[in-house]
Design a protein around this motif. Structure first.
Motif, short mmCIF file in Angstrom:
data_model
loop_
_atom_site.label_atom_id
_atom_site.label_comp_id
_atom_site.label_asym_id
_atom_site.label_seq_id
_atom_site.Cartn_x
_atom_site.Cartn_y
_atom_site.Cartn_z
N ALA A 18 133.76 21.13 6.42
CA ALA A 18 133.14 20.45 7.57
C ALA A 18 134.19 19.65 8.34
O ALA A 18 135.31 19.46 7.88
CB ALA A 18 132.03 19.52 7.08
N LYS A 19 133.79 19.18 9.50
CA LYS A 19 134.57 18.23 10.29
C LYS A 19 133.77 16.93 10.24
O LYS A 19 132.79 16.76 10.97
CB LYS A 19 134.72 18.70 11.73
CG LYS A 19 135.49 19.99 11.87
CD LYS A 19 135.50 20.44 13.33
CE LYS A 19 136.12 21.81 13.47
NZ LYS A 19 136.00 22.33 14.83
N ILE A 20 134.18 16.01 9.37
CA ILE A 20 133.41 14.78 9.13
C ILE A 20 134.18 13.60 9.70
O ILE A 20 135.30 13.31 9.28
CB ILE A 20 133.16 14.59 7.63
CG1 ILE A 20 132.44 15.81 7.06
CG2 ILE A 20 132.36 13.31 7.39
CD1 ILE A 20 132.44 15.89 5.56
N TRP A 21 133.58 12.94 10.66
CA TRP A 21 134.19 11.74 11.23
C TRP A 21 133.76 10.57 10.36
O TRP A 21 132.57 10.29 10.22
CB TRP A 21 133.75 11.53 12.68
CG TRP A 21 134.41 10.33 13.29
CD1 TRP A 21 135.71 10.25 13.71
CD2 TRP A 21 133.84 9.06 13.53
NE1 TRP A 21 135.97 9.00 14.21
CE2 TRP A 21 134.82 8.24 14.10
CE3 TRP A 21 132.57 8.52 13.31
CZ2 TRP A 21 134.60 6.93 14.46
CZ3 TRP A 21 132.33 7.21 13.67
CH2 TRP A 21 133.35 6.43 14.25
N ILE A 22 134.75 9.87 9.77
CA ILE A 22 134.41 8.80 8.84
C ILE A 22 134.71 7.40 9.38
O ILE A 22 134.46 6.41 8.70
CB ILE A 22 135.08 9.01 7.47
CG1 ILE A 22 136.59 9.11 7.60
CG2 ILE A 22 134.50 10.22 6.79
CD1 ILE A 22 137.31 9.21 6.26
N ALA A 30 137.54 13.90 7.60
CA ALA A 30 137.48 14.43 6.24
C ALA A 30 136.87 15.82 6.29
O ALA A 30 136.27 16.21 7.29
CB ALA A 30 136.63 13.51 5.37
N LYS A 31 137.02 16.55 5.20
CA LYS A 31 136.49 17.91 5.12
C LYS A 31 135.30 18.03 4.19
O LYS A 31 134.60 19.03 4.18
CB LYS A 31 137.59 18.88 4.67
CG LYS A 31 138.72 19.01 5.66
CD LYS A 31 139.80 19.94 5.14
CE LYS A 31 140.96 20.00 6.13
NZ LYS A 31 142.04 20.84 5.63
N SER A 32 135.06 16.98 3.38
CA SER A 32 133.93 17.03 2.45
C SER A 32 133.27 15.67 2.31
O SER A 32 133.89 14.63 2.55
CB SER A 32 134.39 17.55 1.08
OG SER A 32 135.33 16.67 0.51
N LEU A 33 132.01 15.71 1.91
CA LEU A 33 131.21 14.51 1.75
C LEU A 33 130.35 14.68 0.51
O LEU A 33 129.61 15.66 0.38
CB LEU A 33 130.31 14.35 2.99
CG LEU A 33 129.55 13.06 3.20
CD1 LEU A 33 130.51 11.91 3.45
CD2 LEU A 33 128.61 13.20 4.38
N LEU A 39 123.19 8.13 -1.05
CA LEU A 39 124.29 7.28 -0.62
C LEU A 39 125.57 8.10 -0.61
O LEU A 39 125.73 9.03 -1.40
CB LEU A 39 124.46 6.09 -1.57
CG LEU A 39 123.30 5.11 -1.64
CD1 LEU A 39 123.56 4.09 -2.75
CD2 LEU A 39 123.09 4.40 -0.31
N ILE A 40 126.49 7.73 0.26
CA ILE A 40 127.78 8.40 0.30
C ILE A 40 128.61 7.94 -0.89
O ILE A 40 128.88 6.75 -1.05
CB ILE A 40 128.52 8.11 1.62
CG1 ILE A 40 127.73 8.67 2.80
CG2 ILE A 40 129.94 8.69 1.58
CD1 ILE A 40 128.28 8.28 4.16
N LEU A 41 128.97 8.90 -1.71
CA LEU A 41 129.79 8.64 -2.89
C LEU A 41 131.27 8.78 -2.53
O LEU A 41 132.12 8.03 -3.00
CB LEU A 41 129.41 9.64 -3.99
CG LEU A 41 130.19 9.68 -5.27
CD1 LEU A 41 130.05 8.35 -6.00
CD2 LEU A 41 129.69 10.81 -6.14
N TYR A 42 131.57 9.76 -1.68
CA TYR A 42 132.96 10.07 -1.35
C TYR A 42 133.02 10.81 -0.03
O TYR A 42 132.16 11.63 0.27
CB TYR A 42 133.53 10.96 -2.47
CG TYR A 42 134.82 11.65 -2.15
CD1 TYR A 42 136.03 10.99 -2.27
CD2 TYR A 42 134.82 12.98 -1.73
CE1 TYR A 42 137.23 11.66 -1.97
CE2 TYR A 42 136.02 13.64 -1.44
CZ TYR A 42 137.21 12.96 -1.56
OH TYR A 42 138.39 13.59 -1.27
N ALA A 43 134.06 10.53 0.74
CA ALA A 43 134.39 11.31 1.93
C ALA A 43 135.89 11.53 1.91
O ALA A 43 136.66 10.58 1.81
CB ALA A 43 133.98 10.57 3.20
N GLY A 44 136.28 12.78 1.94
CA GLY A 44 137.70 13.10 1.88
C GLY A 44 137.89 14.60 1.87
O GLY A 44 137.04 15.36 2.35
N ASN A 45 139.01 15.04 1.32
CA ASN A 45 139.32 16.46 1.34
C ASN A 45 139.24 17.13 -0.03
O ASN A 45 139.12 18.34 -0.11
CB ASN A 45 140.70 16.68 1.96
CG ASN A 45 140.74 16.22 3.40
OD1 ASN A 45 139.76 16.35 4.13
ND2 ASN A 45 141.85 15.65 3.82
#
Length: 129
Positions: A18-22, A30-33, A39-45
């Motif tokens: 994905a294209k995730i604006w954090i 980021a590329k993953s969520l 709840l958001i646990l992690y946003a990154g690659n």
């Protein structure tokens, strides 16, 4: 560098590809969520450390994700344009409403239309009929 929003270990769902604006000015994309308990646990690659056998993987095929943005039917572009148009929020009567329109129209070049305007019908002031 990954962004952690929680200390929980394994995600229930991971959205990837994905294209995730954090919203981090030093690392905005980021590329993953990873999600757990809504709840958001992690946003990154690198989502692998947050994945286990129960994690649902969802390929977003390069779609844009903006976490936390909920669309409650807002017209962003036209609403922004209306802010640059005539301000009718303080009109308390039909006469004042017309005067505000005339004053604004006088600032426009010939043939230019008034498109929209800053009118808040929830303010309890004059409501045009």
């Amino acid at each position: 560098m990954p962004t952690l929003f929680s200390q929980q270990k394994f995600a229930e769902k991971i959205y990837f590809n994905a294209k995730i604006w954090i919203g981090d000015s030093t690392n905005p994309w980021a590329k993953s969520l990873a999600i757990k308990d809504n709840l958001i646990l992690y946003a990154g690659n690198d989502y692998v450390p947050y994945q286990n056998s129960k994690t649902q993987l969802i390929n977003l095929n390069q779609k844009l994700v903006i976490p936390g943005s909920i669309d409650c039917h807002v017209h962003f572009l036209s609403s922004g344009a209306n802010l640059a148009s005539v301000d009718l929020r303080n009109a308390s009567s039909k006469k004042e409403f017309i005067q505000l329109l005339k004053k604004y129209a006088a600032t426009l070049s010939a043939g230019r239309w008034i498109l929209g305007g800053n009118l808040d019908l929830s303010a309890g002031r004059y409501t045009p009929h």
